[in-house]
Design a protein around this motif. Structure first.
Motif, PDB file in Angstrom:
ATOM      1  N   ALA A   5       0.822  -1.211   0.000  1.00 56.41           N
ATOM      2  CA  ALA A   5       0.000   0.000   0.000  1.00 56.41           C
ATOM      3  C   ALA A   5       0.859   1.266   0.000  1.00 56.41           C
ATOM      4  O   ALA A   5       0.484   2.282  -0.602  1.00 56.41           O
ATOM      5  N   ALA A   6       2.010   1.206   0.650  1.00 56.60           N
ATOM      6  CA  ALA A   6       2.879   2.383   0.735  1.00 56.60           C
ATOM      7  C   ALA A   6       3.576   2.690  -0.591  1.00 56.60           C
ATOM      8  O   ALA A   6       3.966   3.845  -0.830  1.00 56.60           O
ATOM      9  N   HIS A   7       3.715   1.689  -1.456  1.00 53.56           N
ATOM     10  CA  HIS A   7       4.488   1.885  -2.681  1.00 53.56           C
ATOM     11  C   HIS A   7       3.672   1.754  -3.967  1.00 53.56           C
ATOM     12  O   HIS A   7       4.159   2.118  -5.038  1.00 53.56           O
ATOM     13  N   LYS A   9      -1.695   5.116  -6.887  1.00 56.40           N
ATOM     14  CA  LYS A   9      -3.134   5.260  -6.629  1.00 56.40           C
ATOM     15  C   LYS A   9      -3.854   5.020  -7.945  1.00 56.40           C
ATOM     16  O   LYS A   9      -3.771   5.813  -8.874  1.00 56.40           O
ATOM     17  N   ASN A  23      -4.111   2.755   4.275  1.00 55.71           N
ATOM     18  CA  ASN A  23      -3.426   4.042   4.122  1.00 55.71           C
ATOM     19  C   ASN A  23      -3.304   4.439   2.656  1.00 55.71           C
ATOM     20  O   ASN A  23      -2.859   5.535   2.342  1.00 55.71           O
ATOM     21  N   ASN A  24      -3.699   3.561   1.737  1.00 52.91           N
ATOM     22  CA  ASN A  24      -3.798   3.900   0.316  1.00 52.91           C
ATOM     23  C   ASN A  24      -5.275   3.801  -0.050  1.00 52.91           C
ATOM     24  O   ASN A  24      -5.774   2.740  -0.425  1.00 52.91           O
ATOM     25  N   SER A  81      -7.074   4.606  -2.438  1.00 51.17           N
ATOM     26  CA  SER A  81      -7.533   4.304  -3.792  1.00 51.17           C
ATOM     27  C   SER A  81      -7.649   2.804  -4.037  1.00 51.17           C
ATOM     28  O   SER A  81      -8.237   2.385  -5.034  1.00 51.17           O
ATOM     29  N   LEU A  82      -7.095   1.994  -3.158  1.00 50.51           N
ATOM     30  CA  LEU A  82      -7.077   0.554  -3.393  1.00 50.51           C
ATOM     31  C   LEU A  82      -8.393  -0.078  -2.955  1.00 50.51           C
ATOM     32  O   LEU A  82      -8.735  -0.067  -1.779  1.00 50.51           O
TER      33      LEU A  82
END
Length: 234
Positions: free
Chosen positions: A179-181, A184, A203-204, A206-207
């Motif tokens: 999610a961090a990399h 979006k 924390n992302n 858009s996923l």
């Protein structure tokens, strides 16, 4: 018909087992991309277990780096780890689908022998602490490390496009790393093995994330198949 992409995010070797579990008609609808999010590295730890002790395995990697079984009993999380332990010569007991169920199972049986949780550097559930709190004799033996890997440039580029991509994630740590990399992109569909894994993706925003009904490979496959059918009909 355009195929959906599916990222193979498990460590090398474990991806092969996952793909082999796919029904042929489902595999035919997917384009597989190797993308391990971590590698498993032996720490060459001393891991002797006294004669009548029992092992605890919360991952098949624990079995992989464990000392010889000598036919001893082992409490395992999940059917897959149980099967791997059996193949390695242990007398395995499937004690639940997650660490919480395993702790409850062992605690209810109150074994008097020593218990050894053979695990990696990064592990969830505080198994040893929970068992010790129940008055049992448990200790942790760390046998391997789970080192995070960067997303390859070719994978990052594919994730930026409009081809729907399914990303099965099996652990909270791998999920947070992805999610961090990940870019979006609403075309990315995450399949989380558990609520804890899904939470680590949030924390992302858009996923799009779908959580499997049970923390098993079979339940993950059910979600993946539903996503491919929805895409085909959409």
């Amino acid at each position: 018909m355009q195929k959906m992409q599916l990222l193979l995010t498990r460590p090398l070797g474990m991806n092969d087992d996952f793909v082999e579990s796919f029904p042929k008609d489902l595999a035919a609808r997917l384009h597989f991309i190797d993308c391990p999010l971590m590698r498993i590295v032996s720490l060459q730890s001393q891991s002797g277990i006294e004669g009548d002790a029992r092992a605890i395995f919360t991952s098949s990697n624990g079995v992989r780096f464990a000392p010889p079984s000598l036919g001893r009993y082992a409490y395992c999380v999940g059917e897959r780890t149980t099967a791997v332990a059996r193949e390695a010569g242990w007398e395995p007991i499937c004690a639940g689908e997650n660490a919480e169920e395993l702790i409850e199972y062992i605690g209810a049986r109150n074994p008097s022998v020593s218990l050894y949780h053979l695990c990696g550097v990064h592990q969830r559930g505080n198994v040893v602490e929970a068992l010790n709190a129940k008055g049992l004799k448990a200790q942790r033996v760390v046998l391997y490390d789970q080192q995070l890997l960067p997303l390859p440039p070719v994978v990052l580029e594919s994730l930026k496009g409009e081809t729907p991509t399914i990303v099965p994630l099996f652990s909270p740590r791998a999920a947070a790393h992805f999610a961090a990399h990940a870019p979006k992109n609403p075309f990315i569909k995450v399949v989380a093995m558990s609520d804890a894994v899904a939470q680590s993706v949030r924390n992302n925003a858009s996923l799009e994330t779908v959580t499997a009904a049970h923390p098993t490979a079979k339940a993950m496959l059910d979600v993946i198949e539903n996503l491919t059918l929805t895409h085909r009909l959409g």
